[in-house]
Design an enzyme around this catalytic site. Structure first.
Site, PDB file in Angstrom:
ATOM      1  CB  THR A   1     -61.722  93.931  34.384  1.00 52.04           C
ATOM      2  OG1 THR A   1     -61.655  95.366  34.318  1.00 52.04           O
ATOM      3  CG2 THR A   1     -60.368  93.343  34.050  1.00 52.04           C
TER       4      THR A   1
ATOM      5  N   GLY B   1     -61.082  85.838  37.949  1.00 43.34           N
ATOM      6  CA  GLY B   1     -61.087  84.381  38.116  1.00 43.34           C
ATOM      7  C   GLY B   1     -61.150  83.624  36.793  1.00 43.34           C
TER       8      GLY B   1
ATOM      9  CG  HIS C   1     -50.222  93.606  41.601  1.00 46.96           C
ATOM     10  ND1 HIS C   1     -49.505  94.764  41.750  1.00 46.96           N
ATOM     11  CD2 HIS C   1     -50.380  93.428  40.283  1.00 46.96           C
ATOM     12  CE1 HIS C   1     -49.257  95.279  40.555  1.00 46.96           C
ATOM     13  NE2 HIS C   1     -49.784  94.491  39.652  1.00 46.96           N
ATOM     14  CB  THR C   2     -51.567  87.154  44.119  1.00 46.30           C
ATOM     15  OG1 THR C   2     -52.758  87.199  43.328  1.00 46.30           O
ATOM     16  CG2 THR C   2     -51.786  86.220  45.294  1.00 46.30           C
TER      17      THR C   2
ATOM     18  CE  LYS D   1     -40.289  85.882  43.810  1.00 47.36           C
ATOM     19  NZ  LYS D   1     -39.694  84.581  43.617  1.00 47.36           N
TER      20      LYS D   1
ATOM     21  CE  LYS E   1     -47.009  81.824  37.766  1.00 53.88           C
ATOM     22  NZ  LYS E   1     -48.400  81.713  37.344  1.00 53.88           N
TER      23      LYS E   1
ATOM     24  NE  ARG F   1     -61.427 118.935  26.383  1.00 48.00           N
ATOM     25  CZ  ARG F   1     -61.225 119.566  25.227  1.00 48.00           C
ATOM     26  NH1 ARG F   1     -60.291 120.459  25.133  1.00 48.00           N
ATOM     27  NH2 ARG F   1     -61.977 119.317  24.182  1.00 48.00           N
TER      28      ARG F   1
ATOM     29  CE  LYS G   1     -47.913  94.250  36.257  1.00 44.40           C
ATOM     30  NZ  LYS G   1     -48.385  93.393  35.168  1.00 44.40           N
TER      31      LYS G   1
ATOM     32  CB  SER H   1     -40.826  79.241  44.191  1.00 48.02           C
ATOM     33  OG  SER H   1     -40.778  79.975  45.395  1.00 48.02           O
TER      34      SER H   1
ATOM     35  CG  ASN I   1     -57.665  97.737  35.043  1.00 51.64           C
ATOM     36  OD1 ASN I   1     -57.092  98.310  35.969  1.00 51.64           O
ATOM     37  ND2 ASN I   1     -57.447  98.064  33.782  1.00 51.64           N
TER      38      ASN I   1
HETATM   39  P1  IMP Z   1     -60.068  96.772  30.892  1.00 51.15           P
HETATM   40  O1  IMP Z   1     -58.733  97.230  31.377  1.00 51.15           O
HETATM   41  O2  IMP Z   1     -60.966  96.285  32.012  1.00 51.15           O
HETATM   42  O3  IMP Z   1     -60.747  97.757  29.999  1.00 51.15           O
HETATM   43  O4  IMP Z   1     -59.821  95.466  29.971  1.00 51.15           O
HETATM   44  C1  IMP Z   1     -59.188  95.548  28.705  1.00 51.15           C
HETATM   45  C2  IMP Z   1     -58.298  94.344  28.460  1.00 51.15           C
HETATM   46  O5  IMP Z   1     -57.194  94.373  29.354  1.00 51.15           O
HETATM   47  C3  IMP Z   1     -58.982  92.996  28.693  1.00 51.15           C
HETATM   48  O6  IMP Z   1     -58.453  92.068  27.760  1.00 51.15           O
HETATM   49  C4  IMP Z   1     -58.558  92.616  30.098  1.00 51.15           C
HETATM   50  O7  IMP Z   1     -58.592  91.224  30.294  1.00 51.15           O
HETATM   51  C5  IMP Z   1     -57.135  93.155  30.091  1.00 51.15           C
HETATM   52  N1  IMP Z   1     -56.639  93.472  31.431  1.00 51.15           N
HETATM   53  C6  IMP Z   1     -56.948  94.538  32.194  1.00 51.15           C
HETATM   54  N2  IMP Z   1     -56.280  94.504  33.366  1.00 51.15           N
HETATM   55  C7  IMP Z   1     -55.516  93.395  33.334  1.00 51.15           C
HETATM   56  C8  IMP Z   1     -54.564  92.825  34.243  1.00 51.15           C
HETATM   57  O8  IMP Z   1     -54.275  93.350  35.325  1.00 51.15           O
HETATM   58  N3  IMP Z   1     -53.971  91.673  33.838  1.00 51.15           N
HETATM   59  C9  IMP Z   1     -54.240  91.109  32.630  1.00 51.15           C
HETATM   60  N4  IMP Z   1     -55.098  91.592  31.756  1.00 51.15           N
HETATM   61  C10 IMP Z   1     -55.738  92.732  32.101  1.00 51.15           C
END
Ligand code: IMP
Length: 429
Positions: A129, A301, A41-42, A18, A330, A143, A16, A414, A38
Site C-alpha cells: 500500500t 482504489g 474498513h467500510t 460490516k 457476499k 530495536r 470484515k 448484503s 494499510n
Molecule cells: P503492505 O501491508 O502495505 O506492506 O502490503 C503488503 C501486501 O498486503 C500487499 O499485497 C497489499 O495489497 C496487501 N494488503 C495490505 N493491507 C491490506 C488490506 O487491508 N486488504 C487487502 N490487502 C492488503
C-alpha cells in the site's frame, strides 16, 4: 464472558467492516492488534459511509476503541482520520480512544522507503500500500523504532532519530531517493506529541481491568491469514502476523483472553497486490464478480483480482489462524450464476496436494483442482433466515463448511448491517 477475535480468512477485504460493526454493537470495547493504516474498513451506518483505516470500528457505535502495541501507528494519518470522522459527526476523545504506549510509530521516511523499494523491485514488486508498514515493522524488530511513549521524551526522540537516519538515509541514497533531515522530523514529532499523548497509556492495564469487570472485548484483525508474514503467500504478504494468536501479543493479554475466533471469508475470492492466486479468473466471469461485488480497494482504489472460492486455502487459514467459525460474506454476488466452482486442492508438477505450498516456485506452479456445484436462480440478497435462501445456495454453503472444516456461524447477505443470518452468537460461550 466470552470475547471474540475477528480475522480475515483469505487475502483481505472479506467484508470484515460490516461483521465487525455488527459484533461491535454487542461488545464493550474494540481492539486493533496488528497492521496499520494499510487496512481499510467500510462501514455503512444509516446514510453515512465511514472509511476507517486505523481507528477501531467500534468507535462508530460509540464503543471504546483501543489501538494495541501490535499496531504500527502513523500519527499524521491517525490525526487526519480522526478529523475526517469528526467532520462526519463522530466524537473521538481520550475517553473513546486509547493508544498503547509501546506501539511503534510510522514516520514519513517509512513510506518513502516502502515506495522507493517497490519502485526498485519493478515487475517483482509486492504491491504494498506504500504506507510504510513493512519498514516500520522492520525498525521494531531491529530495536530502533520510535514508539508512542517516546513522544514524551524529546531527548529520546533526538537520539533515536540519529540512529534511524543513519540507517534509512543510507538506504534511501542507495535507492536514489530523497533523504530526510533530522530537524524537520524532530519538529514534526514534537508538534504532534501534545495532540497524540493524551490518548497514550499502557493499554494492557486497562484491558486487564475491563476483563476483570466482565466486559466484552472484540479483537479486530486487519488484512488476513494468507497475508500473514509467516503463514501467508510469502513474500507477497504484509509485515505482521494476522492470525488470531496475535490478538493476545498485539494487545497485551494472555491467549485465553482471545475467546471465540471468527474467520471472515467471501463466497468467492479476491486479492489486491501481487502474488499467487490459483483460482484467479481473468475472463468475463472474473470481471463480472468484480463489478457485482464492487471490488475496488478501500485504501488504494485498486481493482481487486477475483476468482472462485478456494476451499483448500480457507481450510489452511482455518487451521493456522485458529478459526472456530466462519462468517461467509457476499453470497448474493453469486446469485443467478449457472455453475459455480470450488477449489478443493492443487496440482503441483503432477502431484495432488491439499494445501498451498510454502516455496514460491511451487506456489506459482499450483493449479487448482475444482469441484463444480450447481448455482441457484433465486436471490439471496437481504435474506435474514435460511428459509429465505434458495436450496442450492444452502447446498453451496454446506459444501464449503465440509471442505474448510469449520461451521458457518454467520452469513452476510448484503452490505446492510441487519441482513445477516446468525447461526451462533460468537459472544455466547
Ligand atoms: P503492505 O501491508 O502495505 O506492506 O502490503 C503488503 C501486501 O498486503 C500487499 O499485497 C497489499 O495489497 C496487501 N494488503 C495490505 N493491507 C491490506 C488490506 O487491508 N486488504 C487487502 N490487502 C492488503
Amino acid at each position: 464472558m466470552a470475547n471474540v477475535a475477528v480475522i480475515g480468512a483469505q487475502w483481505g477485504d472479506e467484508g470484515k467492516g460490516k461483521v465487525v460493526d455488527w459484533l461491535a454493537s454487542r461488545a464493550d470495547v474494540v481492539v486493533r492488534f496488528q497492521g496499520g493504516h494499510n487496512a481499510g474498513h467500510t462501514l455503512v451506518v444509516g446514510n453515512q459511509t465511514y472509511k476507517l483505516s486505523l481507528l477501531p470500528s467500534g468507535l462508530v457505535r460509540g464503543k471504546l476503541g483501543i489501538i494495541g502495541n501490535g499496531v504500527v501507528v502513523d500519527p499524521d494519518a491517525l490525526l487526519a482520520e480522526i478529523a475526517r470522522v469528526q467532520a462526519q459527526g463522530l466524537t473521538v476523545t481520550p475517553d473513546t480512544l486509547r493508544i498503547a504506549d509501546n506501539a511503534t510509530l510510522i514516520l514519513p521516511l517509512h513510506g518513502a522507503i516502502d515506495r522507493a523499494r517497490e519502485a526498485a523491485r519493478g515487475a517483482a514488486r509486492i504491491g504494498t500500500t506504500g504506507r510504510g508498514i513493512g519498514p516500520a515493522y522492520e525498525d521494531k524488530v531491529a530495536r530502533r523504532a520510535i514508539r508512542a511513549c517516546d513522544l514524551a521524551e524529546p531527548d529520546t526522540l533526538s537520539r533515536k532519530l540519529d540512529e534511524l537516519l543513519l540507517h534509512h538515509n543510507t538506504l534511501l541514497r542507495g535507492l536514489g531517493a530523497e533523504t530526510f533531515e533530522k530537524q524537520a522530523l524532530l519538529d514534526g514529532l514534537l508538534a504532534t506529541a501534545p495532540r497524540l499523548l493524551p490518548f497514550v497509556e499502557p493499554v494492557w492495564e486497562r484491558l486487564d481491568g475491563l476483563r476483570r469487570q466482565g466486559r466484552r472485548i472484540l479483537f479486530e484483525g486487519a488484512q488476513a491469514v494468507m497475508l500473514d508474514v509467516d503463514h501467508g503467500t510469502y513474500p507477497f504478504v504484509t509485515s505482521s502476523n494476522t492470525v488470531a494468536a496475535t490478538a493476545a501479543s498485539g494487545a497485551g493479554v494472555g491467549p485465553s483472553a482471545v475467546g471465540f475466533v471468527l474467520g471472515i471469508a467471501k463466497a468467492y475470492t479476491t486479492r489486491v497486490g501481487s502474488g499467487p492466486f490459483p483460482t484467479e479468473l481473468t475472463d468475463d466471469v472474473g470481471r463480472m464478480l468484480g463489478e457485482r461485488g464492487h471490488e475496488f480497494g478501500t485504501v488504494t482504489g485498486r481493482p481487486r483480482r477475483c476468482g472462485w472460492f478456494d476451499a483448500a486455502m480457507v481450510r489452511q487459514a482455518v487451521k493456522v489462524g485458529g478459526v472456530q467459525g466462519l462468517a461467509l460474506t457476499k453470497l448474493d454476488v453469486l446469485d443467478g450464476m449457472q455453475t459455480l466452482r470450488i477449489c478443493t486442492g492443487y496440482e503441483v508438477g503432477g502431484t495432488r496436494i491439499g494445501h498451498l505450498p510454502a516455496a514460491p516456485g511451487a506456489q506459482a506452479a499450483a493449479r487448482p483442482v475444482y469441484e463444480d456445484v450447481e448455482g441457484w436462480r433465486g436471490s439471496t440478497r437481504g435474506a435474514r433466515s435460511w428459509a429465505q435462501l434458495p436450496a442450492q445456495a444452502i447446498k453451496y454453503v454446506r459444501r464449503i463448511e465440509e471442505l474448510v472444516e469449520a461451521p458457518v456461524t454467520l452469513l452476510s447477505t448484503s452490505p446492510e448491517r441487519d441482513d445477516t443470518i446468525m447461526v451462533r452468537d460468537p459472544f455466547q460461550d
